[in-house]
Design an enzyme around this catalytic site. Structure first.
Site, PDB file in Angstrom:
ATOM      1  CG  HIS A  39       8.190  14.828  52.367  1.00  0.00           C
ATOM      2  ND1 HIS A  39       9.198  13.533  52.008  1.00  0.00           N
ATOM      3  CD2 HIS A  39       8.762  15.508  51.350  1.00  0.00           C
ATOM      4  CE1 HIS A  39       9.336  14.110  50.525  1.00  0.00           C
ATOM      5  NE2 HIS A  39       8.932  15.296  49.668  1.00  0.00           N
ATOM      6  CG  ASP A  41      11.438  18.081  48.841  1.00  0.00           C
ATOM      7  OD1 ASP A  41      11.944  16.737  48.545  1.00  0.00           O
ATOM      8  OD2 ASP A  41      10.180  17.723  48.722  1.00  0.00           O
ATOM      9  CD  GLU A 141       9.585  13.287  47.738  1.00  0.00           C
ATOM     10  OE1 GLU A 141      10.579  14.454  47.432  1.00  0.00           O
ATOM     11  OE2 GLU A 141       8.027  12.876  47.257  1.00  0.00           O
ATOM     12  CG  HIS A 168       8.401  12.137  42.477  1.00  0.00           C
ATOM     13  ND1 HIS A 168       8.515  13.575  41.764  1.00  0.00           N
ATOM     14  CD2 HIS A 168       8.735  12.490  43.830  1.00  0.00           C
ATOM     15  CE1 HIS A 168       8.237  14.560  42.660  1.00  0.00           C
ATOM     16  NE2 HIS A 168       8.224  14.567  43.712  1.00  0.00           N
ATOM     17  CG  HIS A 214       5.499  11.238  45.180  1.00  0.00           C
ATOM     18  ND1 HIS A 214       4.564  12.612  44.589  1.00  0.00           N
ATOM     19  CD2 HIS A 214       5.884  12.042  46.558  1.00  0.00           C
ATOM     20  CE1 HIS A 214       5.177  13.509  44.584  1.00  0.00           C
ATOM     21  NE2 HIS A 214       5.294  13.526  45.377  1.00  0.00           N
ATOM     22  CG  HIS A 235       4.940  14.047  51.049  1.00  0.00           C
ATOM     23  ND1 HIS A 235       5.812  12.553  51.201  1.00  0.00           N
ATOM     24  CD2 HIS A 235       5.161  14.974  49.926  1.00  0.00           C
ATOM     25  CE1 HIS A 235       6.033  12.983  49.628  1.00  0.00           C
ATOM     26  NE2 HIS A 235       5.757  13.982  48.925  1.00  0.00           N
ATOM     27  CG  ASP A 304       5.452  18.138  50.374  1.00  0.00           C
ATOM     28  OD1 ASP A 304       6.347  18.142  50.282  1.00  0.00           O
ATOM     29  OD2 ASP A 304       4.391  17.838  49.299  1.00  0.00           O
TER      30      ASP A 304
END
Ligand SMILES: *[C@@H]1O[C@H](CO)[C@@H](O)[C@H](O)[C@H]1NC(C)=O
Ligand SMILES: *[C@@H]1O[C@H](CO)[C@@H](O)[C@H](O)[C@H]1NC(C)=O
Ligand SMILES: *[C@@H]1O[C@H](CO)[C@@H](O)[C@H](O)[C@H]1NC(C)=O
Ligand SMILES: *[C@@H]1O[C@H](CO)[C@@H](O)[C@H](O)[C@H]1NC(C)=O
Ligand SMILES: [Zn+2]
Length: 423
Positions: A39, A41, A141, A168, A214, A235, A304
Site C-alpha cells: 500500500h 498513497d 481503495e 474505506h 478498513h 495495510h 502506507d
C-alpha cells in the site's frame, strides 16, 4: 532445532570473521527477494500537492513526500501496489470520476517513466523484476468508488485494477467500515449484504484481490468466508499489540491463515504504537506477534506511506525498508521467512487468486444489481424499461428517492476533511 541453532551461531561467527555483516546479508537478501509492498498513497499526494500535473515534477526526486523512484530503488522496493483512493465524502457524488482520474495518474506515472512498469499479473511482476523495473499494481481503495455497480467494477478491472479494499472509512450500501467517522448506510447484522457477496464473487471471477483493510471485522469475516480465493489485509497491523480498530485481532488472523491469506503490516505510527511516535522495535513487535499467531507464511509489508502522517523513527520513507528487515534478521527471522515476507507470500496469494479466476472461466459476468432502496442516492439516475402499465414517465427515467441526506453528508464531509484522516 539444535542443529539449526548451531548453524545460526556458526554462520554469524563466519560473518564476523569474514567481515560479512548483517547489513550485507540484508542487502543481498533484498536484492534476491526485492520487496512487494501492499500500500502506497503517492497518487493521493500527487493530486493534493500537484493537482496531478505530472509534467511539473520529476518522480525520481519528489519533495514533501516519502516516495519517489530514487528512494524506492534504495529501499529495494520492486513492486508497489499504488492505491487509487477517493475521499468518502465523494461517495454519493463524483467518486467514480475521481477514481478514474487517480487511475489515470498512476497509469501515466508508470508508463511515462522507464523505471516503472504497469503490471496486472504475477507473470508480469516476475518479468518486471528480471528487467529491473519497479512494477506498479493498481489497487482501488474503497468500494464506494464502484458506486454499487458490478459493470463499473468490471471496467475498473479492464483499466488494470487488481485489488480492491471493500470499504474505506465509510460504509458502502453493501459493506461496513471499521471506522464510525461517517454516519451513512447504517445497518444491523448485515455486514456484507446480498450485493456485497455478489461483489466478492465477481472479484473472484475477475481475478481481483479482496482487500479487507478498513472493513469492520464482521465484514472482513463475512468476506473471508464468502471468497473462494485467499484475501489480504493490504495495510493493517496487530490489534493485540496496538488496539486500534484498523488493526486485526488474533481470532481474525486465525481465519485469515485458514484461508491462506495475507496480512501486510502497516507502518503508520498510530497503528504501531497507538501513539504518534514509534520506532523499529515497535514495528518488529507486530511482526513477531503475528508470526507467533499464524506464522511467517501469512505476513507481508504494506507501508502506507503517503496515506498517513507519522512513521516510526528509522522508517521515515520508502528507502528505509532494509532497516526493518535488518531488525527482523537480528530477531532471528530466517532468510527463508524473510524472503516469504518480502515477496513470496504475496506472489503465492496473487497466483491463487489468478488460479480461482481460471477455474471460473466458464462463469459469465454477474448481472446482480443493487436495489434502488439500498442505494438511496439522489445523484443516481435510474433508467427504466418502457412502462407497460400506462403510467408513463415521460423522461423514461427518474432519480432515486430524494432525501436531504446529500447536503447533510456534504457538511459532515467538509468538517472531516479538515481532520486529515486518510490512513
Ligand atoms: C532532490 O532535489 C532536491 C531539491 O529539490 C535536491 O536538493 C536534492 O539534492 C535532490 N536529490 C537527488 C538525489 O537528486
Ligand atoms: C445482531 O448482532 C448482534 C451482535 O453482533 C447480536 O448481539 C444480536 O443478537 C444480533 N441480532 C439478531 C437479530 O440477529
Ligand atoms: C524503541 O522505543 C522503546 C521505548 O518505547 C525502547 O525501549 C526501544 O529500545 C526503542 N528501540 C529502538 C530501536 O530505538
Ligand atoms: C537469536 O538466536 C541466537 C542463537 O540461537 C540467540 O543467542 C539469541 O538470543 C537470539 N536472539 C533473539 C532476539 O531471539
Ligand atoms: Zn488506507
Amino acid at each position: 532445532m539444535k542443529s539449526v541453532g548451531h548453524l545460526v551461531v556458526l554462520s554469524s561467527l563466519c560473518c564476523v570473521i569474514s567481515g560479512y555483516s548483517d547489513r550485507d546479508r540484508v542487502r543481498d537478501l533484498m536484492s534476491k527477494y526485492p520487496l512487494i509492498d501492499g500500500h502506497n498513497d503517492l497518487a493521493l499526494q500527487l493530486r493534493k500537492l500537484h493537482n496531478n500535473r505530472l509534467s511539473q515534477i520529476d518522480l525520481h526526486n519528489v519533495s514533501n513526500v516519502a516516495t519517489d523512484i530514487n528512494r524506492l530503488q534504495a529501499g529495494h522496493v520492486q513492486t508497489q501496489m499504488f492505491a487509487v483512493y477517493v475521499m468518502c465524502w465523494a461517495q454519493e457524488k463524483d467518486a467514480v470520476r475521481l477514481a478514474l482520474e487517480q487511475i489515470d495518474v498512476v497509469r501515466r506515472m508508470c508508463t511515462e517513466y522507464q523505471d516503472f512498469e504497469l503490471v496486472t499479473s504475477t507473470q508480469e511482476i516476475k518479468h518486471s523484476e528480471m528487467n529491473r523495473k519497479i512494477a506498479c499494481l493498481i489497487s482501488l481503495e474503497g468500494g464506494h468508488s464502484i458506486d454499487s455497480s458490478l459493470p463499473a467494477l468490471r471496467m475498473f478491472y479492464q483499466l488494470g485494477v487488481r485489488s480492491m479494499a471493500l470499504t474505506h472509512t465509510c460504509n458502502t450500501p453493501w459493506a461496513e467500515s471499521s471506522s464510525k467517522l461517517y454516519n451513512v448506510y447504517q445497518r444491523q447484522n448485515n455486514s456484507l449484504t446480498h450485493f456485497g457477496k455478489a461483489v466478492v464473487e465477481e472479484m473472484n471471477r475477475l481475478g481481483m484481490i479482496v482487500d479487507l483493510s478498513h472493513t469492520s471485522w464482521e465484514t472482513a469475516w463475512a468476506a473471508l468466508k464468502h471468497s473462494r480465493a485467499p484475501v489480504i489485509f493490504s495495510h493493517s497491523s496487530s490489534f493485540s499489540i496496538c488496539n486500534h480498530e484498523r488493526n486485526v485481532p488474533d481470532w481474525l488472523l486465525q481465519e485469515l491463515k485458514k484461508k491462506q491469506g495475507l496480512i501486510m503490516v502497516n507502518l503508520h505510527s498510530k497503528f504501531i504504537s497507538c501513539r504518534d511516535e514509534a520506532n523499529i522495535s515497535h514495528v518488529a513487535d507486530h511482526f513477531d506477534h503475528i508470526k507467533e499467531v499464524i506464522g511467517a507464511a501469512s505476513i507481508g509489508v504494506g507501508g502506507d506511506y503517503e496515506g498517513a502522517v507519522s512513521f516510526p523513527q528509522g522508517l521515515e520513507d520508502v528507502s528505509k525498508y532494509p532497516a526493518l528487515i535488518l531488525e527482523l534478521l537480528q530477531r532471528n527471522w530466517t532468510e527463508s521467512e524473510l524472503a516469504d515476507v518480502l515477496r513470496r507470500n504475496f506472489l503465492r496469494v496473487f497466483e491463487e487468486v489468478e488460479r480461482v479466476r481460471d477455474q471460473l472461466k466458464s462463469t459469465g459476468p454477474s448481472e446482480v444489481q443493487i436495489s434502488v432502496e439500498e442505494v438511496q442516492n439522489p445523484c443516481r439516475l435510474v433508467l427504466r424499461p418502457p412502462d407497460t402499465t400506462g403510467h408513463s414517465d415521460r423522461s423514461g427515467s427518474s432519480r432515486a428517492r430524494q432525501e436531504p441526506k446529500g447536503l447533510l453528508m456534504l457538511s459532515i464531509g467538509l468538517l472531516l476533511s479538515s481532520l486529515h484522516m486518510i490512513q
